[in-house]
Design a protein around this motif. Structure first.
Motif, PDB file in Angstrom:
ATOM      1  N   LEU A   1      -0.873  12.485  -4.377  1.00  0.00           N
ATOM      2  CA  LEU A   1      -0.848  11.099  -4.854  1.00  0.00           C
ATOM      3  C   LEU A   1      -0.255  11.020  -6.245  1.00  0.00           C
ATOM      4  N   ARG A   2      -0.637  11.938  -7.092  1.00  0.00           N
ATOM      5  CA  ARG A   2      -0.124  11.939  -8.463  1.00  0.00           C
ATOM      6  C   ARG A   2       1.368  12.232  -8.489  1.00  0.00           C
ATOM      7  N   GLU A   3       1.822  13.083  -7.586  1.00  0.00           N
ATOM      8  CA  GLU A   3       3.259  13.345  -7.484  1.00  0.00           C
ATOM      9  C   GLU A   3       4.006  12.099  -7.026  1.00  0.00           C
TER      10      GLU A   3
ATOM     11  N   LEU B   1      -3.078  -1.016   1.409  1.00  0.00           N
ATOM     12  CA  LEU B   1      -2.275  -1.555   0.314  1.00  0.00           C
ATOM     13  C   LEU B   1      -3.138  -1.853  -0.908  1.00  0.00           C
ATOM     14  N   LEU B   2      -4.352  -2.331  -0.690  1.00  0.00           N
ATOM     15  CA  LEU B   2      -5.252  -2.543  -1.821  1.00  0.00           C
ATOM     16  C   LEU B   2      -5.579  -1.225  -2.515  1.00  0.00           C
ATOM     17  N   MET B   3      -5.720  -0.163  -1.725  1.00  0.00           N
ATOM     18  CA  MET B   3      -6.052   1.132  -2.318  1.00  0.00           C
ATOM     19  C   MET B   3      -4.923   1.678  -3.178  1.00  0.00           C
ATOM     20  N   GLU B   4      -3.715   1.135  -3.012  1.00  0.00           N
ATOM     21  CA  GLU B   4      -2.597   1.563  -3.849  1.00  0.00           C
ATOM     22  C   GLU B   4      -2.866   1.277  -5.327  1.00  0.00           C
ATOM     23  N   SER B   5      -3.710   0.287  -5.602  1.00  0.00           N
ATOM     24  CA  SER B   5      -3.974  -0.071  -6.999  1.00  0.00           C
ATOM     25  C   SER B   5      -5.169   0.684  -7.575  1.00  0.00           C
ATOM     26  N   LEU B   6      -5.804   1.537  -6.767  1.00  0.00           N
ATOM     27  CA  LEU B   6      -6.882   2.377  -7.277  1.00  0.00           C
ATOM     28  C   LEU B   6      -6.318   3.654  -7.876  1.00  0.00           C
ATOM     29  N   SER B   7      -7.070   4.258  -8.772  1.00  0.00           N
ATOM     30  CA  SER B   7      -6.677   5.568  -9.267  1.00  0.00           C
ATOM     31  C   SER B   7      -6.878   6.589  -8.143  1.00  0.00           C
ATOM     32  N   PRO B   8      -6.210   7.755  -8.206  1.00  0.00           N
ATOM     33  CA  PRO B   8      -6.403   8.762  -7.155  1.00  0.00           C
ATOM     34  C   PRO B   8      -7.867   9.120  -6.932  1.00  0.00           C
ATOM     35  N   LEU B   9      -8.658   9.248  -8.019  1.00  0.00           N
ATOM     36  CA  LEU B   9     -10.070   9.589  -7.862  1.00  0.00           C
ATOM     37  C   LEU B   9     -10.858   8.440  -7.229  1.00  0.00           C
TER      38      LEU B   9
ATOM     39  N   ARG C   1      -8.654  17.309  -2.425  1.00  0.00           N
ATOM     40  CA  ARG C   1      -8.002  17.747  -3.663  1.00  0.00           C
ATOM     41  C   ARG C   1      -6.489  17.868  -3.488  1.00  0.00           C
ATOM     42  N   LEU C   2      -6.047  18.360  -2.332  1.00  0.00           N
ATOM     43  CA  LEU C   2      -4.607  18.431  -2.075  1.00  0.00           C
ATOM     44  C   LEU C   2      -4.005  17.034  -2.023  1.00  0.00           C
ATOM     45  N   ALA C   3      -4.713  16.085  -1.419  1.00  0.00           N
ATOM     46  CA  ALA C   3      -4.210  14.712  -1.329  1.00  0.00           C
ATOM     47  C   ALA C   3      -4.143  14.055  -2.707  1.00  0.00           C
TER      48      ALA C   3
END
Length: 296
Positions: free
Chosen positions: A69-71, A118-126, A63-65
């Motif tokens: 990520l949103r920040e 880098l691929l995970m950069e295009s996923l939403s935080p959840l 949850r902290l991460a």
């Protein structure tokens, strides 16, 4: 729990927590901050709610991460040039002994590779959280649902979307580990000796180079594509480098790479991806703020 038991439990899971946070965030300092921020929440937790300490700590860190990520989403908009994860020795991101059953060392290394991060950069935080907890650490859907405060059907949908997205875009270049090392050493020797013919022999025709300096060092601000442009860039780098630098083979994020350092500390890190026995992609990190943890 007594304070000493709380601390012992926290320390016993610290490597696992860092592994989760690093895969979520791609930054060493941020991952360490998240793990540190988890301590006061863990120490103040209602013990009657803690059935499984590991799962509870993973929930806090996840949850902290996600919040961080949103920040970061707004900060990335002003980042100078391409953004790359901080290179990290693979053993620093939760060895298999600290992971849940079923998450072996090979899988852990794969999920911390640059290609995957880098691929995970295009996923939403959840989606990113679900992918990390499920694919990297083998957590079950009930545990993930509890960690995210979502019901299991929603978590399963997130997992399906994340897995499909990753599978569609994930590169597959199976290369034997010994071959990877040999290819990296050929690339390094050619670059160090300024042997352009030998260097060209290591590069794929469609090789690309992505550099992350954050605007703090000399580096291209756009991806360089094609063997001619990449080789010219690599040829030009040598004369501009400070004296006394040492370049050596290393393994970063589960991949072969080159670590460059000198009297003043780390200078650059380079990670390589291969296809058909040639270097297909080069990641160059020379942002000083992303190299300090490699010293020593």
């Amino acid at each position: 729990m007594a304070d000493d038991v709380l601390l012992e439990t926290y320390q016993a899971h610290r490597a696992l927590l860092f592994g989760v946070a690093y895969r979520m965030l791609g930054r060493v300092a941020d991952a360490e901050d998240v793990v540190q921020d988890a301590w006061p929440r863990w120490s103040a937790a209602d013990r009657s709610e803690v059935r499984d300490p590991r799962a509870y700590l993973v929930r806090i860190v996840t949850r902290l991460a996600i919040d961080r990520l949103r920040e970061h989403a707004t900060r990335r908009e002003t980042y100078v040039g391409p953004w790359l994860p901080e290179p990290l020795p693979t053993d620093a991101v939760a060895p298999a002994a600290t992971a849940p059953d079923g998450a072996d060392r090979a899988l852990l290394a794969d999920t911390v590779s640059y290609a995957v991060l880098l691929l995970m950069e295009s996923l939403s935080p959840l989606e990113r959280a679900v992918f990390v907890l499920r694919e990297a650490f083998g957590l079950g859907y009930p545990e993930i649902a509890e960690a995210l405060g979502r019901d299991q059907p929603a978590v399963r949908q997130l997992a399906v979307r994340a897995r499909r997205h990753m599978a569609e875009r994930r590169p597959r270049y199976p290369v034997d580990a010994r071959d990877q090392r040999a290819l990296t050493e050929r690339f390094l020797a050619a670059a160090l000796h300024g042997d352009m013919a030998a260097l060209l022999d290591t590069l794929a025709a469609d090789v690309t180079l992505v550099a992350d300096s954050g605007g703090h060092a000399k580096a291209p601000r756009r991806t360089i594509e094609g063997v001619d442009k990449v080789s010219r860039f690599l040829e030009a780098v040598g004369p501009d480098a400070p004296a006394g630098l040492v370049a050596e083979f290393t393994v970063l994020n589960g991949a072969p790479g080159v670590y460059v350092h000198g009297p003043e500390g780390p200078y650059a890190a380079m990670l390589l991806e291969f296809e058909d026995g040639l270097v297909r992609r080069i990641y160059l990190v020379n942002n000083p703020g992303k190299l300090g943890h490699l010293a020593g």
